[in-house]
Design a protein around this motif. Sequence first.
Motif, PDB file in Angstrom:
ATOM      1  N   ASN A 148      11.997   8.547   0.592  1.00 18.71           N
ATOM      2  CA  ASN A 148      13.055   8.819   1.559  1.00 18.71           C
ATOM      3  C   ASN A 148      13.106   7.683   2.579  1.00 18.71           C
ATOM      4  O   ASN A 148      12.839   7.883   3.755  1.00 18.71           O
ATOM      5  CB  ASN A 148      12.802  10.161   2.240  1.00 18.71           C
ATOM      6  N   ARG A 149      13.421   6.486   2.089  1.00 13.23           N
ATOM      7  CA  ARG A 149      13.441   5.307   2.936  1.00 13.23           C
ATOM      8  C   ARG A 149      14.555   4.349   2.519  1.00 13.23           C
ATOM      9  O   ARG A 149      15.099   4.468   1.428  1.00 13.23           O
ATOM     10  CB  ARG A 149      12.094   4.566   2.867  1.00 13.23           C
ATOM     11  N   ASN A 150      14.853   3.397   3.418  1.00 12.06           N
ATOM     12  CA  ASN A 150      15.798   2.327   3.101  1.00 12.06           C
ATOM     13  C   ASN A 150      17.139   2.826   2.572  1.00 12.06           C
ATOM     14  O   ASN A 150      17.732   2.224   1.676  1.00 12.06           O
ATOM     15  CB  ASN A 150      15.184   1.360   2.091  1.00 12.06           C
ATOM     16  N   GLY A 151      17.613   3.941   3.089  1.00 15.41           N
ATOM     17  CA  GLY A 151      18.902   4.459   2.676  1.00 15.41           C
ATOM     18  C   GLY A 151      18.909   5.124   1.324  1.00 15.41           C
ATOM     19  O   GLY A 151      19.974   5.424   0.771  1.00 15.41           O
ATOM     20  N   LEU A 152      17.729   5.382   0.763  1.00 19.10           N
ATOM     21  CA  LEU A 152      17.605   6.016  -0.550  1.00 19.10           C
ATOM     22  C   LEU A 152      16.779   7.289  -0.441  1.00 19.10           C
ATOM     23  O   LEU A 152      15.785   7.331   0.287  1.00 19.10           O
ATOM     24  CB  LEU A 152      16.942   5.057  -1.543  1.00 19.10           C
ATOM     25  N   ARG A 275      22.808  -7.628  -7.776  1.00 20.02           N
ATOM     26  CA  ARG A 275      22.394  -8.170  -6.479  1.00 20.02           C
ATOM     27  C   ARG A 275      22.930  -7.323  -5.328  1.00 20.02           C
ATOM     28  O   ARG A 275      22.284  -7.188  -4.293  1.00 20.02           O
ATOM     29  CB  ARG A 275      22.884  -9.609  -6.334  1.00 20.02           C
ATOM     30  N   GLU A 276      24.132  -6.789  -5.517  1.00 18.29           N
ATOM     31  CA  GLU A 276      24.727  -5.928  -4.503  1.00 18.29           C
ATOM     32  C   GLU A 276      24.733  -4.501  -5.022  1.00 18.29           C
ATOM     33  O   GLU A 276      25.583  -4.103  -5.804  1.00 18.29           O
ATOM     34  CB  GLU A 276      26.161  -6.384  -4.179  1.00 18.29           C
ATOM     35  N   SER A 277      23.778  -3.725  -4.610  1.00 19.61           N
ATOM     36  CA  SER A 277      23.681  -2.334  -5.009  1.00 19.61           C
ATOM     37  C   SER A 277      22.853  -1.586  -3.975  1.00 19.61           C
ATOM     38  O   SER A 277      22.240  -2.217  -3.107  1.00 19.61           O
ATOM     39  CB  SER A 277      23.018  -2.214  -6.398  1.00 19.61           C
ATOM     40  N   PRO A 278      22.814  -0.270  -4.029  1.00 20.01           N
ATOM     41  CA  PRO A 278      22.008   0.487  -3.077  1.00 20.01           C
ATOM     42  C   PRO A 278      20.513   0.138  -3.118  1.00 20.01           C
ATOM     43  O   PRO A 278      19.776   0.438  -2.186  1.00 20.01           O
ATOM     44  CB  PRO A 278      22.249   1.953  -3.483  1.00 20.01           C
ATOM     45  N   LEU A 279      20.059  -0.530  -4.217  1.00 18.45           N
ATOM     46  CA  LEU A 279      18.646  -0.878  -4.356  1.00 18.45           C
ATOM     47  C   LEU A 279      18.311  -2.269  -3.834  1.00 18.45           C
ATOM     48  O   LEU A 279      17.151  -2.665  -3.827  1.00 18.45           O
ATOM     49  CB  LEU A 279      18.216  -0.807  -5.828  1.00 18.45           C
ATOM     50  N   SER A 280      19.310  -3.006  -3.401  1.00 20.84           N
ATOM     51  CA  SER A 280      19.105  -4.412  -3.054  1.00 20.84           C
ATOM     52  C   SER A 280      17.996  -4.613  -2.019  1.00 20.84           C
ATOM     53  O   SER A 280      17.198  -5.558  -2.117  1.00 20.84           O
ATOM     54  CB  SER A 280      20.411  -5.023  -2.537  1.00 20.84           C
ATOM     55  N   ASN A 281      17.932  -3.727  -1.031  1.00 26.69           N
ATOM     56  CA  ASN A 281      16.958  -3.895   0.051  1.00 26.69           C
ATOM     57  C   ASN A 281      15.505  -3.815  -0.415  1.00 26.69           C
ATOM     58  O   ASN A 281      14.616  -4.414   0.200  1.00 26.69           O
ATOM     59  CB  ASN A 281      17.185  -2.841   1.139  1.00 26.69           C
ATOM     60  N   ILE A 282      15.268  -3.071  -1.475  1.00 24.45           N
ATOM     61  CA  ILE A 282      13.886  -2.893  -1.913  1.00 24.45           C
ATOM     62  C   ILE A 282      13.565  -3.621  -3.206  1.00 24.45           C
ATOM     63  O   ILE A 282      12.399  -3.837  -3.529  1.00 24.45           O
ATOM     64  CB  ILE A 282      13.514  -1.404  -2.058  1.00 24.45           C
ATOM     65  N   ALA A 283      14.587  -4.018  -3.973  1.00 24.07           N
ATOM     66  CA  ALA A 283      14.350  -4.628  -5.284  1.00 24.07           C
ATOM     67  C   ALA A 283      14.273  -6.143  -5.226  1.00 24.07           C
ATOM     68  O   ALA A 283      13.661  -6.775  -6.089  1.00 24.07           O
ATOM     69  CB  ALA A 283      15.418  -4.212  -6.272  1.00 24.07           C
ATOM     70  N   PHE A 284      14.886  -6.749  -4.207  1.00 25.75           N
ATOM     71  CA  PHE A 284      14.927  -8.216  -4.138  1.00 25.75           C
ATOM     72  C   PHE A 284      14.217  -8.737  -2.889  1.00 25.75           C
ATOM     73  O   PHE A 284      14.103  -8.067  -1.882  1.00 25.75           O
ATOM     74  CB  PHE A 284      16.396  -8.693  -4.131  1.00 25.75           C
TER      75      PHE A 284
END
Length: 284
Positions: A148-152, A275-284
């Motif tokens: 439950n972090r980083n908007g996810l 590169r632009e997705s809801p996971l960008s903050n934690i995956a890259f």
Amino acid sequence: MKYLSLLLKGALACSVIALFTCCKPGTGQPVKNNVSFDSLTVDKLYHIDNVETNPRCSLQIKFAYPVASENKELSTKLQQQFIASFFDDAYIYMSPQEAAARYAEDYLRNFEKEGREFMNEMENHDMPQEEVEFHENYLSIGNDVVYNRNGLLSFVVNTSYYAGGAHGGHIMTNHVLDIKTGQRIQEKDIFVDKYRDELARILVDEIVKANELKDAADLETIGFFDVSEIIPNGNFYVDETGIVYTFNEYEVAAYAVGAVIVPVPYEKIRHLLLRESPLSNIAF
């Protein structure tokens, strides 16, 4: 049996207030999901006609659900997502309490119908009670917030059931929500085009590695079916380390193998992620 459709929706509920923080990669700035939770439980044991030797069923529900977030509209969307994933779309516009009560009523009503049909069949065949397999069903559903972090917001719904036969079953359904929109995140939202074949190969490789085998062909010696059937199935959740896929009982392997849970680190699939997705903050 008609009530078996109820069984496919649905482990342990979170009953804490979840206000998690973390750092956004590359910035050091804290990113907080301001989502708080409440929970409810249902525990019922029912014998037809209240006679202990008659068919019986038990129902256990442990349901954690969002009650507050950034705004009322988002809170409603998140809560509806939790209700639909836990119970069914038919209950989506109910309150959590009403959904749980109605679900329990529907489950018991369907069991009552099936149980009485069983009793009638037993009587028509003039079979003594002691010669008839005891008719018992159970259903246990719970959910667990795993990230439950980083908007996810990732959570897992766990369903255990028995409805006759040699053994019961267990189903895990994974969900990821975008806190900004309240919508469920699916594979198409995070992967590039034509990702499936490469991701399937990576999933197989991770399963081989987890079982300390030499190659994919060896999986069939420990209870897996044709390895070509191991493909992305949409049943995943995410956390800070990677994406976790679940293949339920009988999906890719024999019952004895159980659920196959496959964590895949981001570094192994980064080339497949948008590169632009809801996971960008934690995956890259």
